[in-house]
Design a protein around this motif. Structure first.
Motif, PDB file in Angstrom:
ATOM      1  N   ALA A 123      28.209  65.523  70.117  1.00 28.81           N
ATOM      2  CA  ALA A 123      27.844  64.253  69.483  1.00 28.81           C
ATOM      3  C   ALA A 123      26.720  64.452  68.469  1.00 28.81           C
ATOM      4  O   ALA A 123      26.721  63.826  67.401  1.00 28.81           O
ATOM      5  CB  ALA A 123      27.425  63.240  70.548  1.00 28.81           C
ATOM      6  N   ARG A 124      25.767  65.322  68.772  1.00 30.72           N
ATOM      7  CA  ARG A 124      24.676  65.601  67.829  1.00 30.72           C
ATOM      8  C   ARG A 124      25.219  66.214  66.550  1.00 30.72           C
ATOM      9  O   ARG A 124      24.787  65.868  65.449  1.00 30.72           O
ATOM     10  CB  ARG A 124      23.661  66.544  68.477  1.00 30.72           C
ATOM     11  N   CYS A 125      26.149  67.137  66.697  1.00 27.99           N
ATOM     12  CA  CYS A 125      26.726  67.778  65.514  1.00 27.99           C
ATOM     13  C   CYS A 125      27.526  66.787  64.679  1.00 27.99           C
ATOM     14  O   CYS A 125      27.448  66.799  63.440  1.00 27.99           O
ATOM     15  CB  CYS A 125      27.626  68.934  65.936  1.00 27.99           C
ATOM     16  N   LEU A 126      28.287  65.939  65.325  1.00 30.59           N
ATOM     17  CA  LEU A 126      29.165  65.023  64.599  1.00 30.59           C
ATOM     18  C   LEU A 126      28.397  63.892  63.922  1.00 30.59           C
ATOM     19  O   LEU A 126      28.821  63.400  62.871  1.00 30.59           O
ATOM     20  CB  LEU A 126      30.213  64.437  65.552  1.00 30.59           C
ATOM     21  N   THR A 127      27.292  63.470  64.506  1.00 30.32           N
ATOM     22  CA  THR A 127      26.509  62.384  63.915  1.00 30.32           C
ATOM     23  C   THR A 127      25.479  62.888  62.916  1.00 30.32           C
ATOM     24  O   THR A 127      24.994  62.117  62.077  1.00 30.32           O
ATOM     25  CB  THR A 127      25.770  61.585  64.996  1.00 30.32           C
ATOM     26  N   GLY A 128      25.114  64.160  63.009  1.00 29.32           N
ATOM     27  CA  GLY A 128      24.027  64.677  62.194  1.00 29.32           C
ATOM     28  C   GLY A 128      22.666  64.395  62.788  1.00 29.32           C
ATOM     29  O   GLY A 128      21.637  64.810  62.247  1.00 29.32           O
ATOM     30  N   ASP A 129      22.645  63.711  63.922  1.00 25.47           N
ATOM     31  CA  ASP A 129      21.396  63.376  64.610  1.00 25.47           C
ATOM     32  C   ASP A 129      21.074  64.484  65.601  1.00 25.47           C
ATOM     33  O   ASP A 129      21.027  64.269  66.819  1.00 25.47           O
ATOM     34  CB  ASP A 129      21.552  62.020  65.316  1.00 25.47           C
ATOM     35  N   VAL A 130      20.839  65.686  65.084  1.00 27.53           N
ATOM     36  CA  VAL A 130      20.721  66.881  65.920  1.00 27.53           C
ATOM     37  C   VAL A 130      19.475  66.854  66.788  1.00 27.53           C
ATOM     38  O   VAL A 130      19.459  67.419  67.887  1.00 27.53           O
ATOM     39  CB  VAL A 130      20.725  68.143  65.035  1.00 27.53           C
ATOM     40  N   GLY A 131      18.437  66.188  66.332  1.00 28.93           N
ATOM     41  CA  GLY A 131      17.188  66.184  67.086  1.00 28.93           C
ATOM     42  C   GLY A 131      17.094  65.101  68.137  1.00 28.93           C
ATOM     43  O   GLY A 131      16.065  64.989  68.816  1.00 28.93           O
ATOM     44  N   ASN A 132      18.137  64.324  68.319  1.00 30.14           N
ATOM     45  CA  ASN A 132      18.128  63.244  69.310  1.00 30.14           C
ATOM     46  C   ASN A 132      18.155  63.826  70.716  1.00 30.14           C
ATOM     47  O   ASN A 132      19.014  64.636  71.058  1.00 30.14           O
ATOM     48  CB  ASN A 132      19.338  62.336  69.088  1.00 30.14           C
ATOM     49  N   ASP A 133      17.211  63.405  71.554  1.00 33.67           N
ATOM     50  CA  ASP A 133      17.143  63.918  72.922  1.00 33.67           C
ATOM     51  C   ASP A 133      18.210  63.319  73.827  1.00 33.67           C
ATOM     52  O   ASP A 133      18.513  63.865  74.885  1.00 33.67           O
ATOM     53  CB  ASP A 133      15.758  63.642  73.528  1.00 33.67           C
ATOM     54  N   GLU A 134      18.765  62.167  73.419  1.00 37.50           N
ATOM     55  CA  GLU A 134      19.772  61.498  74.230  1.00 37.50           C
ATOM     56  C   GLU A 134      21.152  61.675  73.596  1.00 37.50           C
ATOM     57  O   GLU A 134      21.355  62.547  72.771  1.00 37.50           O
ATOM     58  CB  GLU A 134      19.420  60.007  74.370  1.00 37.50           C
ATOM     59  N   MET A 135      22.099  60.822  73.980  1.00 32.53           N
ATOM     60  CA  MET A 135      23.441  60.855  73.417  1.00 32.53           C
ATOM     61  C   MET A 135      23.437  60.096  72.093  1.00 32.53           C
ATOM     62  O   MET A 135      23.313  58.875  72.076  1.00 32.53           O
ATOM     63  CB  MET A 135      24.447  60.214  74.377  1.00 32.53           C
ATOM     64  N   PRO A 136      23.549  60.776  70.947  1.00 30.75           N
ATOM     65  CA  PRO A 136      23.516  60.085  69.651  1.00 30.75           C
ATOM     66  C   PRO A 136      24.700  59.140  69.499  1.00 30.75           C
ATOM     67  O   PRO A 136      25.816  59.463  69.901  1.00 30.75           O
ATOM     68  CB  PRO A 136      23.620  61.238  68.644  1.00 30.75           C
ATOM     69  N   ARG A 137      24.439  57.988  68.889  1.00 34.08           N
ATOM     70  CA  ARG A 137      25.513  57.007  68.721  1.00 34.08           C
ATOM     71  C   ARG A 137      25.652  56.533  67.282  1.00 34.08           C
ATOM     72  O   ARG A 137      26.612  55.856  66.945  1.00 34.08           O
ATOM     73  CB  ARG A 137      25.281  55.817  69.644  1.00 34.08           C
ATOM     74  N   ASN A 138      24.693  56.905  66.444  1.00 40.55           N
ATOM     75  CA  ASN A 138      24.716  56.471  65.050  1.00 40.55           C
ATOM     76  C   ASN A 138      24.817  57.676  64.123  1.00 40.55           C
ATOM     77  O   ASN A 138      24.139  58.684  64.307  1.00 40.55           O
ATOM     78  CB  ASN A 138      23.458  55.664  64.717  1.00 40.55           C
TER      79      ASN A 138
END
Length: 268
Positions: A221-236
């Motif tokens: 999910a981090r790779c697909l959203t680009g939110d790589v630094g998110n500690d939780e499950m990225p959703r945006n």
């Protein structure tokens, strides 16, 4: 399907390889299953006795690669410049890199492509198959119905009436299959790559969590959203247009901590 431990090992190795490439300032621009190879390690010519080293993949296909930075230029990749016609071979590129704008290639685009590869490894399914599940075409619907009728026919062998009826339905499906073109499904979307990205992000837990677990799913999910630094499950989904003026260590640290080290925590 290889064992989950083998697939996780494959994902760990690929993520480490990408982290090393980016640490060296290299943009690959073509991370797909077609550019991942394995070498037989032991055994004879008999494939059953051969150790293919699936946990140790190698990335190849550097035809479009270049160094990262505003002083370096390269041609657009072929798939970015090709009109989208099907779900096969067209979805690995980040939606923002379409070939229709002056958007330069970003490091996060390779991370996105890695995420798609990790998704396919976790599910052990092709990207075209996943796209067809999320955006079913008329042909796939007909095919699925045909498979169900085949199963029903096997069960109903003792019932002549049912078997005859199923045979009639199958004939009708064959006629419909010949008339239906592959013009819907993912190919009918206004922006297929963006639609695919959004659908994956919205369905990632449903698709991947039962197969690969929470840590692996969160990494993808981090790779697909680009939110790589998110500690939780990225959703945006994080949109980015340039990274050439940012310090190299910012994304690099996020990839090491949020992808590489997280995959190393996967216990199978």
């Amino acid at each position: 399907m290889p064992a989950l431990s083998t697939r996780v090992g494959m994902a760990q190795s690929l993520s480490q390889s990408l982290a090393l490439l980016q640490a060296c300032g290299v943009l690959h621009k073509g991370i797909t299953p077609a550019n991942i190879v394995f070498f037989a390690k032991t055994g004879t010519g008999n494939s059953k006795d051969r150790d293919h080293g699936l946990s140790h993949p190698f990335i190849m296909g550097f035809s479009w690669a270049r160094l990262h930075g505003p002083e370096y230029i390269s041609d657009k990749t072929e798939n970015a410049n090709t009109n989208f016609t099907s779900s096969s071979g067209q979805l690995h590129m980040h939606p923002a890199y379409t070939g229709k704008t002056d958007q330069r290639y970003l490091k996060i685009f390779d991370v996105y492509s890695l995420g798609l590869v990790l998704l396919q490894i976790g599910l052990w399914r092709s990207i075209a198959d996943i796209a067809d599940e999320l955006f079913p075409s008329a042909k796939s619907t007909i095919n699925n119905t045909g498979h169900k009728l085949d199963e029903a026919s096997e069960v109903g062998e003792s019932d002549g009436w049912l078997k005859k009826k199923i045979s009639e339905w199958q004939s009708q499906l064959v006629e419909q299959h010949q008339l239906v073109a592959q013009t819907d499904g993912i190919a009918a979307q206004k922006n297929p790559r963006r639609a695919f990205q959004k659908a994956l992000v919205n369905n990632i837990e449903r698709l991947l969590l039962p197969e690969a677990g929470k840590i692996y799913t969160r990494v993808v999910a981090r790779c697909l959203t680009g939110d790589v630094g998110n500690d939780e499950m990225p959703r945006n989904i994080i949109d980015q247009t340039s990274d050439e003026n940012e310090p190299e260590y910012i994304l690099q640290d996020s990839i090491v901590k949020g992808v590489v080290q997280e995959l190393e925590r996967c216990n199978v």
